[in-house]
Structures are given as C-alpha cells and as structure tokens.
Design an enzyme around this catalytic site. Structure first.
Site, PDB file in Angstrom:
ATOM      1  CG  HIS A  68      -2.045  -0.978   1.092  1.00 52.19           C
ATOM      2  ND1 HIS A  68      -1.832  -2.326   1.245  1.00 52.19           N
ATOM      3  CD2 HIS A  68      -3.349  -0.834   0.777  1.00 52.19           C
ATOM      4  CE1 HIS A  68      -2.977  -2.961   1.045  1.00 52.19           C
ATOM      5  NE2 HIS A  68      -3.907  -2.086   0.757  1.00 52.19           N
ATOM      6  CD  GLN A  89      -3.250   8.331  -1.183  1.00 51.39           C
ATOM      7  OE1 GLN A  89      -2.860   9.440  -0.818  1.00 51.39           O
ATOM      8  NE2 GLN A  89      -2.476   7.264  -1.100  1.00 51.39           N
ATOM      9  CB  ILE A 121      -3.326   0.050   6.334  1.00 48.62           C
ATOM     10  CG1 ILE A 121      -1.982  -0.434   5.789  1.00 48.62           C
ATOM     11  CG2 ILE A 121      -4.465  -0.263   5.353  1.00 48.62           C
ATOM     12  CD1 ILE A 121      -1.624   0.047   4.423  1.00 48.62           C
TER      13      ILE A 121
HETATM   14  N1  GUN Z   1      -2.907   3.314   2.394  1.00 56.88           N
HETATM   15  C1  GUN Z   1      -3.547   3.615   3.505  1.00 56.88           C
HETATM   16  N2  GUN Z   1      -4.868   3.645   3.324  1.00 56.88           N
HETATM   17  C2  GUN Z   1      -5.091   3.328   2.056  1.00 56.88           C
HETATM   18  C3  GUN Z   1      -6.272   3.191   1.261  1.00 56.88           C
HETATM   19  O1  GUN Z   1      -7.418   3.342   1.685  1.00 56.88           O
HETATM   20  N3  GUN Z   1      -6.050   2.845  -0.005  1.00 56.88           N
HETATM   21  C4  GUN Z   1      -4.813   2.650  -0.514  1.00 56.88           C
HETATM   22  N4  GUN Z   1      -4.702   2.304  -1.773  1.00 56.88           N
HETATM   23  N5  GUN Z   1      -3.704   2.794   0.184  1.00 56.88           N
HETATM   24  C5  GUN Z   1      -3.841   3.120   1.463  1.00 56.88           C
END
Ligand code: GUN
Length: 169
Positions: A68, A89, A121
C-alpha cells in the site's frame, strides 16, 4: 462490469483479472479464492477473499500491507498510484492538502513506518483527512501484532468497497 453469476462461471484467469486489484498489488488473493466458487452473494465472495488473506503466511500478509502507498505520500505526489488508490486518496481529500497538512502527513507516515516497518493503513474512503491524522496519532502507541491485525481489517474494508465498485447487481 461482471455480475456475481459471471464471476461464478469465470475461469481462473478471468476471475483473477476481474478481482485481482481488490487487494493492492496482490492478485494472488483473488486467484487462490477462485477454487472456492460458487459464491451465493457479494458478502460471501468478500468473506472468502478475506479468509484467504487471513490464512496466508505472515510474510505474505506483510508484503500485502507493504504494497500500500503512503497516504499523501511521495507516490501520490508523483501520480504513480493505481487508479483505485488515487480515487481513495482523493475521496479523503488528500489531494488538496495545505503545505502544513502535507508536512504533518509526512511526519506521521515516517514515524509510523519507522515504528512498525509497514505503512499506516486505514480505509481512506471511510475517513476524511482529520480522522486519518487523528487515527495515526491514536494508533502509534499500539503493539506490533495489534497494528498488523488492524491493517488487515482496514484492507478488508478497502477490498469490500472496491468489490462494490465493480460488481453488477
Ligand atoms: N494506504 C492507507 N490507506 C489506504 C487506502 O485506503 N487505499 C490505498 N490504496 N492505500 C492506502
């Protein structure tokens, strides 16, 4: 857009092509879930995908978490995210940060990454930027196994929303 019926009838390659992006840069989750067909509902399909992720060895789960991008990170600024990540995002408002907010995200991302060895995350589509920053601060004191589990739980939410985006009802 495939229906659940289409997915239940798909061969392994078509199934993986349709669902491979649900877990960031990790099509193996969909590919290995193919053998569990048929699924009676979107919820059952999602549960099977999540069970496959949870049953994977810890190093594979960690690679998935590490796949991620940082929220408001370098890849986002360089426009090098997947289409899904870009949408996630943007939905949290992370493409419209002030310089001060961007500096705060960068500091929190780096602090979190240094402590846990993987990126922070959270399901960006369910949280706006203020909630994300608050969660980063709140989760920082947690232990490593708890944060690993929280990351996997957030990835399940991300996958559910991505599944709803592509499933024809
Ligand atoms: N990294 C932290 N949160 C997210 C998310 O919701 N989507 C993605 N693609 N990366 C992340």
């Amino acid at each position: 857009m495939p229906s659940l019926n289409d997915l239940n009838r798909a061969d392994r390659a078509a199934f993986t092509a349709a669902l491979g992006h649900l877990f960031e840069h990790s099509p193996w989750v969909a590919e290995e879930t193919w053998v569990k067909r048929p699924f009676v509902s979107a919820e059952a399909l999602h549960a099977a995908l999540c069970a496959m992720m949870r049953a994977a060895p810890h190093d594979r789960q960690l690679a998935l978490i590490r796949a991620h991008p940082d929220l408001a990170g370098r890849l986002a600024r360089q426009k090098k995210l997947t289409a899904e990540s870009t949408r996630e995002q943007v939905s949290a408002g992370l493409d419209r940060l002030t310089d001060a907010e961007l500096a705060e995200f960068t500091r929190q991302n780096d602090t979190y990454q240094a402590r846990f060895g993987f990126p922070f995350i959270i399901c960006a589509r369910l949280n706006a930027k203020a909630a994300i920053l608050a969660a980063m601060a709140a989760r920082l004191p947690n232990g490593w196994p708890a944060e690993r589990d929280t990351a996997l739980a957030e990835i399940e939410k991300i996958a559910w929303l991505r599944l709803q985006d592509i499933l024809k009802d």
